[in-house]
Enzyme design. Sequence first.
Site, short mmCIF file in Angstrom:
data_model
loop_
_atom_site.label_atom_id
_atom_site.label_comp_id
_atom_site.label_asym_id
_atom_site.label_seq_id
_atom_site.Cartn_x
_atom_site.Cartn_y
_atom_site.Cartn_z
N LYS A 68 4.92 4.82 -1.07
CA LYS A 68 5.06 5.97 -1.64
C LYS A 68 6.44 6.75 -1.14
CE LYS A 68 0.18 6.73 -2.15
NZ LYS A 68 -1.10 7.16 -1.55
N GLY A 122 0.85 -1.21 0.14
CA GLY A 122 -0.22 0.04 0.10
C GLY A 122 0.95 1.21 -0.03
N SER A 123 0.46 2.28 0.43
CA SER A 123 0.95 3.63 0.63
C SER A 123 2.28 3.85 1.48
CB SER A 123 -0.24 4.62 1.00
OG SER A 123 -1.16 4.96 0.37
N THR A 124 2.58 2.71 2.17
CA THR A 124 4.13 2.90 2.42
C THR A 124 5.06 2.96 1.40
OG1 THR A 124 4.25 0.55 2.58
CG2 THR A 124 3.47 1.46 4.79
#
Length: 599
Positions: free
Chosen positions: A306, A302-304
């Site tokens: 980013k 997921g957004s980790t």
Amino acid sequence: MIALLKNRREKRFVYPGAEIRFDRTAERGRGADLEGVVHQGIETGRMRLMVAACLFGLAFSVIGGRLVQLMVVRGPGEPVAVVSAEDTPIETRMARADIVDRNGLVLATNLPTVNLYADTRAIPERDRLRAIAVLPTLFPELTVADLTNKMVPGRAFIYLRRNLTPSEQQSVNDLGIPGLHFERSERRVYPAGRLVAHVVGATDVDNNGIAGLEKAFESKLTSSDLPLRLSLDIRVQHAIHRALQDSIDHFQAIGGAALVMDVETAEVVAMVSLPDYEPEKIGAASEDARFNRATLGVFEMGSTFKLFNTALALDAGLKLSESFDARNPIRISRFTITDFHPEGRWLSIPEILMYSSNLGSARMAVAVGTDRQREFLGRMGLLDAIPFEIPEVGRPLVPNPWREVSTMTISFGHGLSVTPLHLVTGVSALVNGGLLRPPTLLLRSPETTPAGKQVLTTQNSTAMRALMRLVVEAGSGKNADVKGYYIGGKTGSAEKEGASGGYSKSAVRTSFVGVFPMTKPRYVVMAMLDDPKAVKGTYGYRTAGWNATPTVGRMIAEIAPLLGVQPVRGDPAVQFGPQLVQQVGLRFAEPEGGRGVSR
């Protein structure tokens, strides 16, 4: 009387009818004879004492020599002899070395025990039948049917039960059945129990390593008397295990994983995967309990991810002030990319990370390019299996072919699956000055710590620290902050894969990776929850800001003092410089907290 006095001078006494003489010469002869007899007796006793002393000395010399042979001369590889059914020596496995944590606390060791076996050739028929009937009363796991099949007449060696306690051994002895014998053995025990199950692993009934470090270091553990010293700190392990279990219970998740890593040495200080198992009962554990989510499970994080996408942009030369369009959804192929909480405007690089914008991340990745993205992620070690001490290590699932849509989805953590260990190792490199070191479960000294591979410039590493602090200060990571430690990090929420392909709308996997203190990073702490639910107090949300993020906050609050990390004193902005602080928009204020709704 007159005659007596008269002959006194001659020493002759005359009595009526008798005459007695006292001869002084004869008296002296008899004294000399008596003196010789006494002297001869003394000499004989002295000789006997000397002989006895020599015999005792010889006996003690033999015993001492044998002890020296057994304890000193016998090499570490020489087997120990035990008595078999035929009363001939047989070889048993050498004792396994202990496994200890970084402070020397024992995590795995051996205890002496005995195994019960039978030689039915030496058991009379009547006693054989009695043994079959009585042994199940002492050991309920044995059955009459099983013993009947095992204790067939004429067999020389049959294991009946392993690892008897002293009281159990005495109970068997009390039966008085010939042909039942005991074999000296050793039993592997784990004082920390399930707390370190997925790290230490386990052994089988023959004391052979079958999982974890027990399997990976089988040769070393059986050939050395020195303990295997790990990088784990059992105090930190206990705190992480408890906090993760509490969150799994509270948010009704089906499992989870957590890691703590030293950013300078890449030592794993704690590693937990839940559910877990008792190492001494690994055979009874479920497949899910034996599965190591921290190192073997590969997940879309997921957004980790980013964080890596932002570091990629900086590495490609983009400035923090550059902006990207995050107004409208992106439609590509059969996919539509949207934001969880859309801002509906152009966003700068710090804002893209702070608001966790999928749109901004995707456009930023496209601007950098697919080839450069793949090269950078490979440089960060995210495309290959990590060399690690335990055998349970997963290999990333990499898109092939790597199209533009892959470039977009990978930028926000979909389309590329890695292990939590990959994530923590990569983030350590982002914040420690850009040095990527291989992670380890073994204690490292300054002399044995690898120099590391430079994967990011020191300047960009400092910028990433400031950006990660911004996420906690003003973004989705507010619920992770601990006063005085200036935590930085990133949330991540990813929809789980559906049973029939695609993604499930009803199941998520949430995570938060945090670093503290951001002024001078010491440790990375990561927690992942598998399918947490919305509960009272989360206002219907089940994303990482509401569950994984506060979990890491509680972990850091408890382990920071254990690790000797002091709260930051003085102005934290000095560590970043006024220009970077202004570009990122940091205020270094304590977050108000309570609003972790972003992905």
